[in-house]
Design a protein around this motif. Structure first.
Motif, PDB file in Angstrom:
ATOM      1  N   HIS A  76      -1.661  23.920 -33.696  1.00  0.00           N
ATOM      2  CA  HIS A  76      -1.028  22.641 -34.000  1.00  0.00           C
ATOM      3  C   HIS A  76      -1.566  22.071 -35.314  1.00  0.00           C
ATOM      4  O   HIS A  76      -1.531  20.862 -35.532  1.00  0.00           O
ATOM      5  CB  HIS A  76      -1.272  21.641 -32.863  1.00  0.00           C
ATOM      6  N   ALA A  77      -2.042  22.945 -36.193  1.00  0.00           N
ATOM      7  CA  ALA A  77      -2.573  22.495 -37.481  1.00  0.00           C
ATOM      8  C   ALA A  77      -1.447  21.947 -38.355  1.00  0.00           C
ATOM      9  O   ALA A  77      -0.273  22.292 -38.187  1.00  0.00           O
ATOM     10  CB  ALA A  77      -3.282  23.649 -38.191  1.00  0.00           C
ATOM     11  N   ASP A  78      -1.803  21.073 -39.285  1.00  0.00           N
ATOM     12  CA  ASP A  78      -0.821  20.540 -40.230  1.00  0.00           C
ATOM     13  C   ASP A  78      -1.424  20.540 -41.624  1.00  0.00           C
ATOM     14  O   ASP A  78      -2.438  21.195 -41.873  1.00  0.00           O
ATOM     15  CB  ASP A  78      -0.371  19.136 -39.812  1.00  0.00           C
ATOM     16  N   ALA A  79      -0.799  19.796 -42.536  1.00  0.00           N
ATOM     17  CA  ALA A  79      -1.237  19.825 -43.929  1.00  0.00           C
ATOM     18  C   ALA A  79      -2.634  19.231 -44.107  1.00  0.00           C
ATOM     19  O   ALA A  79      -3.346  19.572 -45.053  1.00  0.00           O
ATOM     20  CB  ALA A  79      -0.230  19.075 -44.805  1.00  0.00           C
ATOM     21  N   VAL A  80      -3.033  18.332 -43.224  1.00  0.00           N
ATOM     22  CA  VAL A  80      -4.354  17.700 -43.329  1.00  0.00           C
ATOM     23  C   VAL A  80      -5.349  18.384 -42.407  1.00  0.00           C
ATOM     24  O   VAL A  80      -6.424  18.806 -42.825  1.00  0.00           O
ATOM     25  CB  VAL A  80      -4.257  16.190 -43.006  1.00  0.00           C
ATOM     26  N   VAL A  81      -4.994  18.474 -41.137  1.00  0.00           N
ATOM     27  CA  VAL A  81      -5.865  19.155 -40.172  1.00  0.00           C
ATOM     28  C   VAL A  81      -5.560  20.658 -40.260  1.00  0.00           C
ATOM     29  O   VAL A  81      -4.826  21.217 -39.447  1.00  0.00           O
ATOM     30  CB  VAL A  81      -5.646  18.617 -38.745  1.00  0.00           C
ATOM     31  N   THR A  82      -6.103  21.287 -41.274  1.00  0.00           N
ATOM     32  CA  THR A  82      -5.882  22.707 -41.509  1.00  0.00           C
ATOM     33  C   THR A  82      -6.791  23.543 -40.604  1.00  0.00           C
ATOM     34  O   THR A  82      -7.785  23.028 -40.065  1.00  0.00           O
ATOM     35  CB  THR A  82      -6.183  23.056 -42.973  1.00  0.00           C
ATOM     36  N   PRO A  83      -6.477  24.827 -40.429  1.00  0.00           N
ATOM     37  CA  PRO A  83      -7.379  25.671 -39.637  1.00  0.00           C
ATOM     38  C   PRO A  83      -8.817  25.664 -40.150  1.00  0.00           C
ATOM     39  O   PRO A  83      -9.759  25.665 -39.359  1.00  0.00           O
ATOM     40  CB  PRO A  83      -6.734  27.062 -39.783  1.00  0.00           C
ATOM     41  N   GLN A  84      -8.980  25.636 -41.475  1.00  0.00           N
ATOM     42  CA  GLN A  84     -10.332  25.618 -42.037  1.00  0.00           C
ATOM     43  C   GLN A  84     -11.075  24.352 -41.636  1.00  0.00           C
ATOM     44  O   GLN A  84     -12.255  24.395 -41.282  1.00  0.00           O
ATOM     45  CB  GLN A  84     -10.272  25.730 -43.554  1.00  0.00           C
TER      46      GLN A  84
END
Length: 318
Positions: A76-84
């Motif tokens: 459920h990652a997005d542009a801010v909460v990225t996997p990294q």
């Protein structure tokens, strides 16, 4: 049997939908495979008495549920909460929280007591909040939803490293090394971890990011401090549940001698079978109540976060 074109299309559609649902749930596969590996490690260690496998049991058992959450969050990652950022929050945030809590608790807290449990809750929730703040200070934007996700990642990282320590300590008893005690400790902490550190830090993280959305950067505010106090209170109640249950057991079913020993030493003397059952019931009732409050509160915050984000009113979220 003959299958018509329409029936074949319907079957293919149902199969594709089922495969799509499984593809959207990689966390479930991670949990299932991880659980099988942990059980296999336990069984092989019991069968062979190979102590070299004990670290494997500790790591698999301690990280299984927290890593499952991370995999869920990654999907459920997005542009801010990225996997990294999720992975960094889990590892770096968790480690910083454990190290900071260890230093502060060793300095400020000595004996377990009512105030001591509250102190542990205040210290550990504060260091997790500080770790989240450090990791989030330069994000391009802030939403309550992202704060809940990253806060939960920090909390689950903290829980994973803390559980590894508890499991290691559980291995050593007054009667020597106890693999059974280690396994029981990991199983119990694995079951309870979703309603512990991850949940509490998620609540505070949502409040921190909601405040940051209004001001452009993370900062303390009245709502943040209020949610921090709630998380610390739930944490303290969780830690104190055994002591409270013991006090109620003595008050409701204790003998005068048991009451005297408990008041003097803070320990429950040798108990009868009925007293043990009463203590267990009271302890688990407190834990379930604590978990239920936390889950309901976070569920409400998550719904609020999604509604605010959908309406484009993030800066107005309380």
């Amino acid at each position: 049997m003959t299958v018509s074109a329409g029936q074949g299309k319907a079957i293919n559609t149902a199969t594709s939908a089922d495969q799509s649902r499984r593809a959207r749930r990689p966390w479930l596969r991670v949990f299932g495979v991880g659980l099988l590996l942990w059980v296999a490690s336990v069984l092989v260690t019991f069968a062979t008495s190979n102590s070299n496998l004990i670290p494997t049991i500790i790591l698999l058992g301690s990280f299984l549920v927290p890593v499952t959450f991370v995999v869920y969050a990654l999907s459920h990652a997005d542009a801010v909460v990225t996997p990294q950022r999720i992975f960094t929050a889990f590892i770096i945030g968790g480690l910083l929280g454990v190290l900071g809590a260890s230093v502060l608790e060793a300095t400020l807290l000595q004996q377990p007591s009512g105030l001591g449990y509250l102190g542990v809750g205040l210290v550990e929730e504060a260091v997790k909040l500080a770790a989240l703040w450090l990791l989030a200070r330069r994000l391009p934007e802030y939403t309550m939803r992202d704060g809940i996700v990253l806060g939960a990642a920090v909390g689950f990282g903290f829980a994973a490293f803390e559980s590894a320590g508890y499991a290691f300590n559980a291995l050593f008893t007054s009667r020597g090394v106890s693999l059974l005690n280690l396994v029981e400790t990991e199983a119990l902490r694995g079951v309870l971890s979703p309603v512990g550190h991850g949940l509490w830090t998620a609540m505070v993280g949502g409040a921190l990011f909601a405040a940051a959305a209004r001001r452009g950067r993370p900062r303390l505010s009245g709502p943040v401090l209020g949610w921090y106090a709630l998380a610390a209170g739930l944490h303290a109640l969780w830690d104190a549940s055994q002591g409270i249950a013991a006090w109620w057991t003595v008050a409701l079913a204790g003998t005068p001698r048991q009451e005297r020993v408990f008041n003097e030493l803070g320990l429950l003397p040798i108990a009868t079978e009925s007293q043990i059952h009463l203590f267990t019931t009271l302890n688990w009732t407190l834990l379930v109540l604590d978990a239920l409050i936390g889950v309901l509160v976070l569920r409400g915050r998550w719904r609020r976060a999604k509604a605010v984000q959908a309406a484009g009113l993030e800066g107005l979220a309380p």
